[in-house]
Design a protein around this motif. Sequence first.
Motif, PDB file in Angstrom:
ATOM      1  N   UNK A  93      -1.771   3.438  19.362  1.00  9.40           N
ATOM      2  CA  UNK A  93      -1.140   4.159  18.257  1.00  9.40           C
ATOM      3  C   UNK A  93      -0.064   3.295  17.590  1.00  9.40           C
ATOM      4  N   UNK A  94       0.702   2.565  18.403  1.00  8.55           N
ATOM      5  CA  UNK A  94       1.732   1.695  17.856  1.00  8.55           C
ATOM      6  C   UNK A  94       1.105   0.564  17.035  1.00  8.55           C
ATOM      7  N   UNK A  95       0.016  -0.005  17.573  1.00  8.88           N
ATOM      8  CA  UNK A  95      -0.658  -1.084  16.843  1.00  8.88           C
ATOM      9  C   UNK A  95      -1.246  -0.551  15.544  1.00  8.88           C
ATOM     10  N   UNK A  96      -1.800   0.661  15.596  1.00 10.38           N
ATOM     11  CA  UNK A  96      -2.365   1.275  14.385  1.00 10.38           C
ATOM     12  C   UNK A  96      -1.258   1.513  13.358  1.00 10.38           C
ATOM     13  N   UNK A  97      -0.111   2.022  13.816  1.00  8.03           N
ATOM     14  CA  UNK A  97       1.017   2.269  12.921  1.00  8.03           C
ATOM     15  C   UNK A  97       1.512   0.955  12.315  1.00  8.03           C
ATOM     16  N   UNK A  98       1.595  -0.078  13.154  1.00 10.41           N
ATOM     17  CA  UNK A  98       2.025  -1.389  12.672  1.00 10.41           C
ATOM     18  C   UNK A  98       1.044  -1.929  11.633  1.00 10.41           C
ATOM     19  N   UNK A  99      -0.264  -1.754  11.902  1.00 14.56           N
ATOM     20  CA  UNK A  99      -1.279  -2.231  10.961  1.00 14.56           C
ATOM     21  C   UNK A  99      -1.163  -1.491   9.629  1.00 14.56           C
ATOM     22  N   UNK A 100      -0.936  -0.164   9.693  1.00 14.00           N
ATOM     23  CA  UNK A 100      -0.786   0.615   8.462  1.00 14.00           C
ATOM     24  C   UNK A 100       0.444   0.128   7.686  1.00 14.00           C
ATOM     25  N   UNK A 101       1.534  -0.148   8.387  1.00  6.53           N
ATOM     26  CA  UNK A 101       2.736  -0.643   7.725  1.00  6.53           C
ATOM     27  C   UNK A 101       2.474  -1.989   7.059  1.00  6.53           C
ATOM     28  N   UNK A 102       1.762  -2.875   7.781  1.00 10.40           N
ATOM     29  CA  UNK A 102       1.467  -4.189   7.224  1.00 10.40           C
ATOM     30  C   UNK A 102       0.567  -4.077   5.999  1.00 10.40           C
ATOM     31  N   UNK A 103      -0.421  -3.176   6.054  1.00  8.43           N
ATOM     32  CA  UNK A 103      -1.320  -2.983   4.906  1.00  8.43           C
ATOM     33  C   UNK A 103      -0.530  -2.431   3.727  1.00  8.43           C
ATOM     34  N   UNK A 104       0.339  -1.474   3.973  1.00  4.00           N
ATOM     35  CA  UNK A 104       1.156  -0.905   2.905  1.00  4.00           C
ATOM     36  C   UNK A 104       2.068  -1.980   2.307  1.00  4.00           C
ATOM     37  N   UNK A 105       2.653  -2.787   3.204  1.00  3.57           N
ATOM     38  CA  UNK A 105       3.543  -3.836   2.722  1.00  3.57           C
ATOM     39  C   UNK A 105       2.787  -4.827   1.851  1.00  3.57           C
ATOM     40  N   UNK A 106       1.588  -5.229   2.313  1.00  2.00           N
ATOM     41  CA  UNK A 106       0.763  -6.163   1.527  1.00  2.00           C
ATOM     42  C   UNK A 106       0.368  -5.522   0.196  1.00  2.00           C
ATOM     43  N   UNK A 107      -0.026  -4.224   0.296  1.00  4.43           N
ATOM     44  CA  UNK A 107      -0.424  -3.530  -0.936  1.00  4.43           C
ATOM     45  C   UNK A 107       0.760  -3.442  -1.907  1.00  4.43           C
ATOM     46  N   UNK A 108       1.935  -3.193  -1.379  1.00  9.82           N
ATOM     47  CA  UNK A 108       3.123  -3.121  -2.242  1.00  9.82           C
ATOM     48  C   UNK A 108       3.409  -4.474  -2.862  1.00  9.82           C
ATOM     49  N   UNK A 109       3.307  -5.526  -2.051  1.00  8.88           N
ATOM     50  CA  UNK A 109       3.546  -6.875  -2.586  1.00  8.88           C
ATOM     51  C   UNK A 109       2.529  -7.205  -3.680  1.00  8.88           C
ATOM     52  N   UNK A 110       1.275  -6.858  -3.425  1.00 11.47           N
ATOM     53  CA  UNK A 110       0.219  -7.125  -4.407  1.00 11.47           C
ATOM     54  C   UNK A 110       0.457  -6.293  -5.673  1.00 11.47           C
ATOM     55  N   UNK A 111       0.844  -5.019  -5.494  1.00 10.53           N
ATOM     56  CA  UNK A 111       1.105  -4.157  -6.652  1.00 10.53           C
ATOM     57  C   UNK A 111       2.286  -4.674  -7.458  1.00 10.53           C
ATOM     58  N   UNK A 112       3.311  -5.157  -6.761  1.00  8.75           N
ATOM     59  CA  UNK A 112       4.485  -5.688  -7.459  1.00  8.75           C
ATOM     60  C   UNK A 112       4.097  -6.924  -8.245  1.00  8.75           C
ATOM     61  N   UNK A 113       3.314  -7.813  -7.626  1.00 15.14           N
ATOM     62  CA  UNK A 113       2.891  -9.026  -8.337  1.00 15.14           C
ATOM     63  C   UNK A 113       2.010  -8.684  -9.543  1.00 15.14           C
ATOM     64  N   UNK A 114       1.132  -7.699  -9.310  1.00 17.31           N
ATOM     65  CA  UNK A 114       0.256  -7.300 -10.425  1.00 17.31           C
ATOM     66  C   UNK A 114       1.083  -6.696 -11.561  1.00 17.31           C
ATOM     67  N   UNK A 115       2.039  -5.821 -11.186  1.00 13.38           N
ATOM     68  CA  UNK A 115       2.889  -5.215 -12.215  1.00 13.38           C
ATOM     69  C   UNK A 115       3.720  -6.287 -12.907  1.00 13.38           C
ATOM     70  N   UNK A 116       4.203  -7.225 -12.134  1.00  4.17           N
ATOM     71  CA  UNK A 116       4.991  -8.315 -12.710  1.00  4.17           C
ATOM     72  C   UNK A 116       4.151  -9.142 -13.677  1.00  4.17           C
ATOM     73  N   UNK A 117       2.916  -9.447 -13.273  1.00  2.00           N
ATOM     74  CA  UNK A 117       2.033 -10.218 -14.145  1.00  2.00           C
ATOM     75  C   UNK A 117       1.719  -9.441 -15.429  1.00  2.00           C
ATOM     76  N   UNK A 118       1.421  -8.179 -15.274  1.00  4.71           N
ATOM     77  CA  UNK A 118       1.071  -7.363 -16.443  1.00  4.71           C
ATOM     78  C   UNK A 118       2.279  -7.236 -17.382  1.00  4.71           C
ATOM     79  N   UNK A 119       3.418  -6.907 -16.819  1.00  7.65           N
ATOM     80  CA  UNK A 119       4.602  -6.718 -17.643  1.00  7.65           C
ATOM     81  C   UNK A 119       5.062  -8.038 -18.276  1.00  7.65           C
ATOM     82  N   UNK A 120       4.983  -9.112 -17.528  1.00  4.24           N
ATOM     83  CA  UNK A 120       5.430 -10.390 -18.091  1.00  4.24           C
ATOM     84  C   UNK A 120       4.500 -10.861 -19.203  1.00  4.24           C
ATOM     85  N   UNK A 121       3.262 -10.484 -19.112  1.00  7.21           N
ATOM     86  CA  UNK A 121       2.350 -10.889 -20.192  1.00  7.21           C
ATOM     87  C   UNK A 121       2.539 -10.019 -21.437  1.00  7.21           C
ATOM     88  N   UNK A 122       3.017  -8.781 -21.295  1.00  2.00           N
ATOM     89  CA  UNK A 122       3.155  -7.896 -22.449  1.00  2.00           C
ATOM     90  C   UNK A 122       4.582  -7.880 -22.998  1.00  2.00           C
TER      91      UNK A 122
END
Length: 159
Positions: free
Chosen positions: A108-137
């Motif tokens: 359960x701890x490993x699953x929770x850690x994996x979910x946190x890591x996926x969320x963190x990666x997804x957030x980082x990717x979303x931030x970069x995508x938003x940054x790319x989109x906003x910086x281009x517009x």
Amino acid sequence: MDATFWALIGLVLFIALIAYLKVPGKIGGALDKRADDIRDELEEARRLREEAQALLSDYQRKRHEAEEEAANIVAEATAEAERLTVETNKALEEMIARRTKAAEDKIAQAESQAVKEVRSKAADIAVRAAEDILSSKIKDKVADDILAKSIDQVKANLN
């Protein structure tokens, strides 16, 4: 006088000599002593036999008691072994349950850690995508401020 007469005289003298020396009394005494000795030996043998019988019965009683004690010891050992088997099985079941629980907790701890890591990666990717989109517009200083604030908000909300 013939030889028979002299034989009779020799026999009478021999009997008189034997009587004078008290040989029949000595023979009787010796026989009586021998009879007493035999009687004493028989009495001693009877006494020894009774002692042997008493010892035999005592040893048989002790053997019987020892056999009973051995049977009791075996019964106690069997009961103790059964009790220890039950206790060991119970302890083993408890240990298995604890280890299963610990493994489930780790999973359960490993699953929770994996979910946190996926969320963190997804957030980082979303931030970069938003940054790319906003910086281009948006290209000016206002855009940079809005972009920085938005990135900080997204990071705060996702984490």
